[in-house]
Design an enzyme around this catalytic site. Structure first.
Site, PDB file in Angstrom:
ATOM      1  N   LYS A   1      37.294  55.334  87.513  1.00 23.75           N
ATOM      2  CA  LYS A   1      38.292  54.453  88.113  1.00 23.75           C
ATOM      3  C   LYS A   1      38.578  53.281  87.185  1.00 23.75           C
ATOM      4  O   LYS A   1      37.656  52.712  86.580  1.00 23.75           O
ATOM      5  CB  LYS A   1      37.798  53.960  89.471  1.00 23.75           C
ATOM      6  CG  LYS A   1      38.837  53.166  90.270  1.00 23.75           C
ATOM      7  CD  LYS A   1      38.317  52.810  91.655  1.00 23.75           C
ATOM      8  CE  LYS A   1      39.327  52.016  92.463  1.00 23.75           C
ATOM      9  NZ  LYS A   1      38.841  51.695  93.819  1.00 23.75           N
TER      10      LYS A   1
ATOM     11  N   SER B   1      37.493  52.557 100.249  1.00 23.17           N
ATOM     12  CA  SER B   1      38.298  53.037  99.127  1.00 23.17           C
ATOM     13  C   SER B   1      37.749  54.240  98.385  1.00 23.17           C
ATOM     14  O   SER B   1      38.418  54.780  97.516  1.00 23.17           O
ATOM     15  CB  SER B   1      38.538  51.898  98.132  1.00 23.17           C
ATOM     16  OG  SER B   1      39.380  50.925  98.681  1.00 23.17           O
TER      17      SER B   1
ATOM     18  N   SER C   1      41.688  52.761  97.690  1.00 23.25           N
ATOM     19  CA  SER C   1      42.330  52.504  96.419  1.00 23.25           C
ATOM     20  C   SER C   1      41.921  53.480  95.311  1.00 23.25           C
ATOM     21  O   SER C   1      42.546  53.508  94.251  1.00 23.25           O
ATOM     22  CB  SER C   1      41.973  51.075  95.965  1.00 23.25           C
ATOM     23  OG  SER C   1      40.567  50.942  95.747  1.00 23.25           O
TER      24      SER C   1
END
Length: 495
Positions: free
Chosen positions: A81, A180, A156
């Protein structure tokens, strides 16, 4: 050596990749090339990655090959990420304000992965500064759900979830502030684990809300989840909140759940949860009973206030954490006539609307005269939620329920309705407020889209959670390859 041309990347797990590498069926460079080719030639334009560089990945392969033979995962690619610092690739947090920023050090989780021999495949797309539940707030475009490209992947960590579900990476690292990891895992039909706060070091994670953020694995199955978590779950002296796991991470494979008490809070099945999602979860509970589990009705009386408390605490911490992005030290700088005007112009152009909204909310909540009324009250609610879980775990071993109240929704469907977007994390936020571990495993389909089943445990019960999740995973028999893509890799190889 057969090479990588006939690999089914959609089904390949991290462990499966390691077995191919160990057996000599494919080389680390060939495996990395196969994934990079799939990312480059994606007809759906999934947009799961923000930064991919073949030369950098092959350099990571060369480093992996220097690791000893005692590293069983040596050479396996990993998506990371884009809020985890990487010195060999840019780290932008999906924001224009950090466009092109290249850290001078690796996050601890990235460093541990590298030492284990994992290969940096690329940086996964994400909601800007992890603020979002759909991966639409990224400054570099929305991510598409591999199950249906017209739908969001969740957020996210939507890029990480889409990368795993779409066969662009065997597994990935995400971060979870209010759901997330687990919510996008649910929407994309994969496994996502949010560890106990402190089990994984946050050093090198560009913070959204420091008391809530936690790094965790996103994988195709529970066994991969345990393998990747074992790599990154280490105490770290560079992070004062890092304590590591209480016991070594290990997956006990249990075929049955005899004697296990699963608590079902009525709040997790209340108004707001889609009826089709409820139906899948009810079937999941029936399967759990067949495995020997007992379902216990429990109450989390303050969970209904979790959403409101979270959207005071998280923005308040974000307003402080993001104050450093001002155009002075690094990242975007918009020149202006005075220092104050430069601050204003840089932040106005560098931050997206959702980030600006949360900074404003957080700054207001922390302002003189409002601190006690808003932020202080929210922290009290947080304490009550943590105490509710403590009481519940006196009567059950794990808390269960849906991960997300709905399946994946349409791209653009909720962007003009922030409250509807925030409600996507209805079932996940209480876990972060209480600093507990939780996992989402895919458990069925509703309207052709994945539904996630969530298991929550007491602090430091990672092994307990994964053991129960593995047993349920076997019973659910969910195929993580998106229905529309099944057979696509084999067809492509044949052509």
């Amino acid at each position: 050596m057969s090479g990588a041309s006939d690999l089914d990347l959609l089904s390949l797990t991290g462990r499966g990749a390691a077995e191919l590498l160990t057996g000599g069926d494919v080389s680390p460079a060939e495996l990395a090339d196969a994934y990079l080719d799939r990312i480059t030639n994606d007809p759906d334009e999934t947009n799961a990655f923000l930064h991919v560089d073949r030369s950098t990945t092959l350099a990571s392969v060369a480093h992996a090959e220097t690791r000893g033979a005692d590293r069983p995962l040596r050479g396996v690619p990993l998506a990371i990420k884009d809020l985890l610092s990487t010195k060999d690739m840019p780290t932008t947090c999906g924001s224009k304000i950090l466009e092109g920023f290249r850290p001078v050090y690796d996050a601890t989780a990235v460093d541990l992965a590298r030492e284990a021999g994992l290969v940096n495949l690329g940086k996964a797309n994400m909601d800007e500064f992890a603020m979002g539940s759909s991966n639409e707030t990224s400054a570099y475009g929305a991510v598409r759900n591999p199950w249906d490209p017209t739908k969001v992947p969740g957020g996210s960590s939507g890029g990480s979830a889409a990368a795993v579900a779409g066969g662009f990476a065997p597994w990935a690292l995400g971060s979870d502030t209010g759901g997330s990891i687990r919510q996008p895992a649910s929407l994309c039909g994969i496994v996502g684990f949010k560890p106990t706060y402190g089990v994984v070091s946050r050093y090198g994670l560009i913070a959204f809300a420091s008391s809530l953020d936690q790094i965790g694995p996103m994988t195709k199955d529970v066994e991969d989840c345990a393998a990747l978590l074992k790599v990154i779950a280490e105490p770290d002296p560079r992070d004062t909140t890092s304590v590591g796991p209480r016991e070594p991470i290990a997956l006990e494979k249990r075929d049955r759940l005899d004697g296990v008490r699963l608590g079902l809070p009525r709040q997790f099945m209340a108004e707001g949860v889609d009826p089709d999602v409820k139906a899948v979860v009810e079937e999941n509970l029936r399967q759990a009973i067949e495995l020997g589990a007992a379902i216990v009705d429990v109450d989390l009386p303050h969970a209904e206030y979790a959403l409101a408390a979270y959207y005071l605490i998280a923005p308040a911490e974000a307003s402080a954490n993001l104050a450093r992005f001002d155009g002075v030290r690094y990242g975007l700088r918009v020149d202006a006539d005075s220092l104050g005007e430069m601050y204003d112009a840089t932040r106005a152009q560098g931050f997206g609307l959702e980030v600006q909204r949360r900074i404003m909310i957080g700054t207001y909540a922390l302002s003189s005269g409002y601190y006690d009324a808003y932020y202080g009250q929210a922290q009290k609610v947080r304490t009550l939620i943590a105490r509710d879980f403590e009481k519940v775990f006196e009567h059950c071993d794990l808390v269960v329920g849906p991960t997300s109240p709905t399946t994946a929704f349409g791209i653009g469907e909720r962007m003009d309705d922030p409250l509807a977007m925030y409600a996507s994390d209805l079932c996940t936020i209480p876990v972060n407020l209480a600093a507990l571990p939780g996992i989402s495993i895919p458990s069925g389909l509703a309207g052709g889209l994945p539904v996630g089943f969530q298991l929550i445990g007491p602090a430091f019960s990672e092994n307990r959670i994964m053991s129960a999740a593995w047993a349920l995973e076997q019973a659910f028999e969910f195929n993580p390859v998106p229905t529309r893509l099944r057979g696509a890799v084999a067809e492509g190889a044949a052509q």
